[in-house]
Design a protein around this motif. Structure first.
Motif, PDB file in Angstrom:
ATOM      1  N   LEU A   1      -7.502   1.208  -0.285  1.00 15.86           N
ATOM      2  CA  LEU A   1      -7.526  -0.058   0.729  1.00 15.86           C
ATOM      3  C   LEU A   1      -9.180  -0.552   0.700  1.00 15.86           C
ATOM      4  CD1 LEU A   1      -5.662  -1.582   2.492  1.00 15.86           C
ATOM      5  CD2 LEU A   1      -6.011   0.283   4.385  1.00 15.86           C
TER       6      LEU A   1
ATOM      7  N   SER B   1     -10.472  -3.737  -1.185  1.00 15.39           N
ATOM      8  CA  SER B   1     -10.073  -4.806  -0.831  1.00 15.39           C
ATOM      9  C   SER B   1     -10.260  -5.217   0.782  1.00 15.39           C
ATOM     10  CB  SER B   1      -8.806  -5.340  -1.152  1.00 15.39           C
ATOM     11  OG  SER B   1      -8.320  -5.386  -2.411  1.00 15.39           O
ATOM     12  N   LYS B   2     -10.515  -4.191   1.416  1.00 13.87           N
ATOM     13  CA  LYS B   2     -10.653  -4.529   3.102  1.00 13.87           C
ATOM     14  C   LYS B   2     -12.068  -4.129   3.299  1.00 13.87           C
ATOM     15  CE  LYS B   2      -6.835  -6.128   5.000  1.00 13.87           C
ATOM     16  NZ  LYS B   2      -6.374  -7.082   3.804  1.00 13.87           N
TER      17      LYS B   2
ATOM     18  N   ILE C   1       0.837  -1.267  -0.034  1.00 14.17           N
ATOM     19  CA  ILE C   1      -0.146   0.074  -0.038  1.00 14.17           C
ATOM     20  C   ILE C   1       0.802   1.264   0.009  1.00 14.17           C
ATOM     21  CG2 ILE C   1      -1.811   1.196   1.436  1.00 14.17           C
ATOM     22  CD1 ILE C   1      -2.829  -1.148  -0.068  1.00 14.17           C
TER      23      ILE C   1
END
Lengths: 502, 502
Positions: free
Chosen positions: A470, A473-474, A462
């Motif tokens: 972010l 994907s999170k 990152i």
């Protein structure tokens, strides 16, 4: 006795800090380019420098001023530029601990610096952070050929470790194009993947133990040398992949496999993506335990590469190419397996054409057709590169989708990567990156990946460049948990600020 | 098509909760035996049961009273006994989340229960904790043979997963004697090792993603399906090996290798420990990529085992025996490698005698000589067992040292285990375990291990039985960090109390 066959080094990312001269004005400062606001950290005072001189008494352990620190303020890719005027180069864990204890007390921000081969600006200061470079902590502490374990300091260069291990018939479980610059501590901090991951797994599996220093200077000794150690929480994994934001990795114990003595490389032409998948499945079955790498290259990426290298193609023209590598311990066994696989693939028509070699220079030549693609694409005026993990069923879909969106506005859209690990690199290159093009690409790639529950940063991390992505994907809960961890590990937020989570 | 050759099941730990009747009075309550004081949790009220009935509407999702819950209050080894009168059996993550949210609000303690095959009392209540059993969350969600990924719920039994994977030419990366009972969620929660670890690595490497529920009911979705995913902190590893104290694992994504189709087992006699080490090194070199297991057995352990099994030895008498297994994809290649290794080992004298087979029943017979040792040692009135990781140079030293201390007071001191993973099991058995004997053994084993920086719990974890020994393998700083993690993940301390850290 052992025949160490490969020294695979891409010019592209085989950079060393020594290559840098003074900071060029061409690269905009990261703070401006990425619109970062400085957190209210203290600034370095003369009394801090006096304190650092007490901690680091040897010559050249401290570099001062933007001229001396130029190589630590800029990355190879010209993505980032910082203004760190103090570089500290400790020689042992106690010095790292003393530095951080002082910085934490004084609220001085610290940027953690390894081999400077990252591609997301994770190790370069943004403002005036103190640069903590691990380069002088480069001692190999032990190599145990019986248990297959290497213990070393975090600043050891990956390629040096490989050399020393090879002398004892062992090998590192990871190999990277940047191996002659990158440091093992940085490899851990970024959870580096590379071209052997398919065979030897990732660093969470290989790393047996580590030592890290917390932001407050506490040394956390997790230097287990064992594959099995179930005594309490597995804390070392917190540091692996945390990009220096939770602690500074200072020492490493890593499980190293027996070095293979044989190698084969195949370069194959494949007519369509369905056949690519069938070829991959078949090579897993027929090559079994000797399969080491399985790479995919599309025709646009391939053409760009051979034009850049000024080399002819080793085979006819195909929409897709695959590079498959085997390594093993018995050359005739390996060759039989390879022949069996190739005969099957050619006779069933899944593969249209191909070459295979076990000659080191020819293997190197074939690998260049995969590894030098970025050199080709980056030779354009601009090149955007995305590092995605996508499910194999939809692995290549992003490339035609992107071509449809911007194919008429750019010179090149190509896809290539580690299909064996579901990891694709999407490169888009052209003459001028207009806001119009950028807007057609940027949210789309991340949203496309997110819909397929893919990873928007497979290998690269990152760093400074991707915190805002972010969320693709999170989940919110996971990001919240990251923030809680950061808060207990580094309550003053002095470690690698502006990186990973903001 | 695939020949799945091994079904290795030890009677010793292949237990299922159904085997238990009502709780025997012979096993002392854990709270008395281990002198545990109850934390000030709430006790279950009728209104709680009403709430649980709303969350779990299907028949038999709730068991009440010590008769119904007997199987959940006792372990196979008779180490522990609890008094949990409420067992909850959710069918999905939402139900787990709702249960924990309620328990956290009400400060009701929860014991997390998998296949009940643990050996440290980690999953059995100590007092009246609510038992949260994952057994009904046993759905296989997907098996992708291309990418080699299994996604399933945490309550799936390991052996069932193996069966389903085998149908697609894949295999689980772990294999345990308890595979017909143990659940994959419990495997992750305890970071289970097993007999394939040397080949396929540990779960930190194999697990691609997981879903876990925090103590407050928050669902943390970390179900990545990718080998490469460097988007932020690698949170899943917090849950792996945390023995249910940081969260309840509800779903799993795991990388599964291509199943091997060939297998060979060697059983070798070795004259001394130096030759054991040389044999191990040689088998790593000559068997290379097909080496799967390398086990050591000493003569006392071996004699105890063959007496228990009432079977003759397959080879002559030796101080040490080694069992080496290979698996691969081409039987003639494997056999050549095995023959080459054996010829070298016998001609150089590192191995004195040996047998090799690839017949399934004979391979099973040879494996029994290693796997049934515990059955033999546990047939004594008492048997203490230690699960240690020790450096290979001093791997076996603990056994003669212990013989010197207590050899004259007990019937048996023996060492055996996974030398390929530096993991030794030390068993001490006899007629009566007097305080004198116990005192000669217990601090000594841990101090011996600690001096060599070994692990006092290699495979088995900490559970209820070993928190006080944690300090021998973890530094004060590491234990403090564990406590900080526990505090942010489970501030009320409701998850698996009294386990791992007290």
């Amino acid at each position: 006795m052992l025949n160490i066959v490969r020294r695979r080094t891409s010019q592209f990312i085989n950079c060393a800090i020594k290559q840098f001269g003074t900071v060029s004005n061409e690269v905009p400062l990261s703070k401006d380019r990425y619109q970062v606001k400085r957190n209210p950290y203290a600034t370095v005072a003369d009394s801090d420098l006096t304190h650092f001189e007490d901690i680091l008494p040897n010559p050249n352990q401290i570099l001062l001023g933007l001229d001396e620190t130029a190589g630590y303020n800029r990355d190879y890719f010209k993505y980032v530029r910082g203004l760190g005027e103090v570089v500290l180069r400790p020689r042992n864990t106690s010095q790292v601990s003393a530095i951080l204890r002082h910085c934490n007390r004084r609220k001085l921000a610290v940027s953690v610096f390894g081999g400077n081969t990252g591609v997301c600006g994770g190790s370069i200061p943004v403002f005036d952070e103190i640069v903590l470079s691990l380069e002088r902590m480069n001692e190999i502490e032990s190599i145990d050929e019986y248990s297959g374990i290497l213990e070393c300091e975090a600043g050891c260069v990956l390629g040096k470790l490989e050399e020393k291990l090879n002398e004892k018939g062992m090998t590192m479980p990871l190999d990277l194009g940047s191996k002659n610059s990158c440091q093992i501590g940085g490899n851990l901090a970024t959870n580096a993947g590379g071209i052997r991951l398919m065979r030897y797994g990732n660093l969470h599996g290989s790393v047996l133990g580590l030592e890290a220093v917390k932001a407050d200077g506490t040394v956390v000794d997790l230097m287990s040398r064992f594959k099995k150690d179930n005594t309490g929480y597995h804390l070392k994994h917190m540091f692996i992949g945390s990009e220096g934001t939770l602690g500074v990795i200072t020492r490493v114990a890593i499980a190293c496999p027996t070095a293979p003595t044989t190698q084969n490389v195949m370069f194959l032409g494949v007519a369509n993506y369905g056949s690519v998948l069938r070829t991959f499945l078949e090579c897993k079955k027929r090559l079994g335990e000797i399969l080491t790498s399985c790479e995919l290259i599309d025709s646009d990426g391939f053409d760009c590469c051979i034009q850049h290298l000024k080399r002819p193609s080793p085979i006819g023209e195909f929409p897709f190419y695959m590079l498959i590598e085997t390594t093993g311990s018995n050359s005739s066994h390996d060759e039989e397996k390879v022949q069996d696989f190739l005969e099957h693939a050619l006779s069933t028509g899944t593969v249209g054409d191909g070459v295979v070699t076990n000659e080191p220079s020819k293997m190197e030549d074939l690998w260049q057709l995969r590894e030098r693609i970025p050199d080709g694409t980056f030779s354009n005026n601009f090149c955007l590169t995305y590092d995605l993990s996508l499910p194999l069923g939809n692995f290549y879909d992003i490339v035609p989708a992107m071509k449809q969106r911007v194919g008429h506005l750019v010179k090149l859209v190509c896809g290539f990567g580690h299909i064996g690990d579901s990891n694709i690199h999407l490169n888009i290159a052209g003459d001028e990156l207009t806001p119009e093009i950028q807007q057609l690409i940027d949210p789309f790639v991340y949203e496309f990946t997110s819909k397929l529950k893919g990873s928007v940063s497979a290998e690269h991390g990152i760093g400074l460049l991707k915190p805002k992505y972010l969320k693709y994907s999170k989940t919110a809960e996971a990001i919240m948990l990251m923030q809680r961890l950061k808060a207990i590990m580094d309550p003053n937020g002095i470690l690698n600020p502006y990186k990973v989570i903001r």
